[in-house]
Each structure stands twice: as structure tokens, then as C-alpha cells.
Design a protein around this motif. Structure first.
Motif, PDB file in Angstrom:
ATOM      1  N   GLY A 193       0.803  -1.218   0.000  1.00  0.00           N
ATOM      2  CA  GLY A 193       0.000   0.000   0.000  1.00  0.00           C
ATOM      3  C   GLY A 193       0.837   1.269   0.000  1.00  0.00           C
ATOM      4  N   TYR A 194       1.903   1.274   0.787  1.00  0.00           N
ATOM      5  CA  TYR A 194       2.780   2.450   0.841  1.00  0.00           C
ATOM      6  C   TYR A 194       3.520   2.639  -0.481  1.00  0.00           C
ATOM      7  CZ  TYR A 194       6.284   5.779   2.453  1.00  0.00           C
ATOM      8  OH  TYR A 194       7.087   6.882   2.582  1.00  0.00           O
ATOM      9  N   LEU A 222       2.460   1.660  -3.431  1.00  0.00           N
ATOM     10  CA  LEU A 222       1.469   2.136  -4.388  1.00  0.00           C
ATOM     11  C   LEU A 222       1.182   3.619  -4.175  1.00  0.00           C
ATOM     12  CD1 LEU A 222      -0.410   1.472  -6.710  1.00  0.00           C
ATOM     13  CD2 LEU A 222      -2.098   0.664  -5.030  1.00  0.00           C
ATOM     14  N   PHE A 223       1.025   4.047  -2.915  1.00  0.00           N
ATOM     15  CA  PHE A 223       0.819   5.467  -2.616  1.00  0.00           C
ATOM     16  C   PHE A 223       1.986   6.298  -3.150  1.00  0.00           C
ATOM     17  CE2 PHE A 223       1.780   9.150   0.007  1.00  0.00           C
ATOM     18  CZ  PHE A 223       0.594   9.852  -0.039  1.00  0.00           C
ATOM     19  N   THR A 224       3.206   5.844  -2.886  1.00  0.00           N
ATOM     20  CA  THR A 224       4.399   6.575  -3.315  1.00  0.00           C
ATOM     21  C   THR A 224       4.454   6.699  -4.829  1.00  0.00           C
ATOM     22  OG1 THR A 224       5.601   5.858  -1.352  1.00  0.00           O
ATOM     23  CG2 THR A 224       6.925   6.593  -3.224  1.00  0.00           C
ATOM     24  N   LEU A 257       1.996   6.460  -7.016  1.00  0.00           N
ATOM     25  CA  LEU A 257       0.905   7.318  -7.501  1.00  0.00           C
ATOM     26  C   LEU A 257       1.186   8.784  -7.209  1.00  0.00           C
ATOM     27  CD1 LEU A 257      -2.133   5.107  -6.436  1.00  0.00           C
ATOM     28  CD2 LEU A 257      -1.298   5.503  -8.774  1.00  0.00           C
ATOM     29  N   ALA A 313      -4.129   9.751  -4.268  1.00  0.00           N
ATOM     30  CA  ALA A 313      -3.228   8.592  -4.216  1.00  0.00           C
ATOM     31  C   ALA A 313      -3.608   7.677  -3.052  1.00  0.00           C
ATOM     32  CB  ALA A 313      -1.778   9.059  -4.090  1.00  0.00           C
ATOM     33  N   SER A 344      -4.646   3.789  -3.313  1.00  0.00           N
ATOM     34  CA  SER A 344      -3.820   2.779  -2.638  1.00  0.00           C
ATOM     35  C   SER A 344      -4.667   1.955  -1.661  1.00  0.00           C
ATOM     36  CB  SER A 344      -2.613   3.410  -1.937  1.00  0.00           C
ATOM     37  OG  SER A 344      -2.992   4.213  -0.852  1.00  0.00           O
ATOM     38  N   GLY A 388      -5.802  -2.127  -2.295  1.00  0.00           N
ATOM     39  CA  GLY A 388      -5.354  -3.113  -1.335  1.00  0.00           C
ATOM     40  C   GLY A 388      -6.430  -3.875  -0.602  1.00  0.00           C
ATOM     41  N   TYR A 400      -9.084   4.063   6.767  1.00  0.00           N
ATOM     42  CA  TYR A 400      -8.885   5.075   5.721  1.00  0.00           C
ATOM     43  C   TYR A 400      -9.192   6.476   6.254  1.00  0.00           C
ATOM     44  CZ  TYR A 400      -9.756   8.238   1.966  1.00  0.00           C
ATOM     45  OH  TYR A 400      -9.742   9.369   1.183  1.00  0.00           O
ATOM     46  N   GLN A 446       2.926  10.287   4.961  1.00  0.00           N
ATOM     47  CA  GLN A 446       2.304   8.967   4.910  1.00  0.00           C
ATOM     48  C   GLN A 446       3.178   7.933   5.609  1.00  0.00           C
ATOM     49  OE1 GLN A 446      -0.735   8.313   4.093  1.00  0.00           O
ATOM     50  NE2 GLN A 446      -0.565   6.124   4.417  1.00  0.00           N
TER      51      GLN A 446
END
Length: 122
Positions: A14-15, A17-19, A21, A31, A35, A39, A71, A92
Motif C-alpha cells: 500500500g505504501y 502504491l501510494f508513493t 501514484l 493517491a 492505494s 489493497g 482510511y 504517509q
């Protein structure tokens, strides 16, 4: 122990993917939505099958509800840290551990039937 191992892998996914995006130009909150959305199903399958040996998908709605709570916590925390001037990826990164602890508490209770509204057969 299995929750910790699976949790680290899911959190890293998840982290990452966030990064990716965020670095691709998406605003941090967008983002974060992607993410988390990306997930949820993967995390449900790994938690339910590998950690709690939960069969079927009867607890999926409650799992999704738990992730929605995580979330909201994450989104509000991220907004607070961004307003303090932190960069999105660093902000994050600071939220990952508290969010993982909250996720552990909620998800473990949902997948083991410890919430009255999530009690169903395993």
C-alpha cells in the motif's frame, strides 16, 4: 506472528502504491484513495486465508467497513501532517505504524467474530 508478516507485506504494498501514484503526479489524498482501494481485496484474502483461516466472504462487508475506518483515520492524519508542511511521502510514512495498529485491532476482531455485528460462521 502471521498477522505481522502479512501486515508488513500488505503495508509495504500500500505504501509503495501510494508513493508511486504520488510521484506520478496524483495529489496525496487521491493517491491514498487508490492505494486503499487497490489493497482492500488483496488484504482481505491474505488476512482471512493466511492469518485467520476464515473461509468464504461473509465477513468481507465488515472488513471493508473496518478499512473505511482506517482510511478515514489515515486521510485525516495525512491532511493534518500536510498542513504542517510535511512532504506527502514522509507524512504517509509517519502514519503507517499507527494505521497498521488500528487495522490490526479492527481486522482481527472482524475476522475472528469478536464484534457482535461480525459474528458469523468461520
Amino acid at each position: 506472528m502471521r498477522f505481522a508478516i502479512v501486515g508488513v507485506l500488505n503495508t509495504a504494498f500500500g505504501y509503495a502504491l501510494f508513493t508511486i501514484l504520488n510521484l506520478s503526479g496524483l495529489p496525496p489524498q487521491i493517491a491514498l484513495i487508490f492505494s486503499f482501494s487497490g489493497g482492500v481485496m488483496w488484504n482481505f484474502m491474505t488476512h482471512a486465508r493466511l492469518v485467520f483461516d476464515t473461509k468464504g466472504v461473509t465477513r468481507l462487508p465488515y472488513y471493508i467497513l473496518s478499512y473505511l475506518v482506517v482510511y478515514i483515520f489515515n486521510a485525516l492524519s495525512l491532511e493534518g501532517l500536510l498542513s504542517m508542511g510535511l512532504q506527502p511521502i514522509i507524512a504517509q510514512g509517519l502514519i503507517v505504524l499507527p494505521a497498521a495498529i488500528l487495522a490490526f485491532i479492527l481486522i482481527s476482531r472482524v475476522l475472528t467474530g469478536q464484534f457482535p455485528w461480525s459474528a458469523s460462521t468461520r
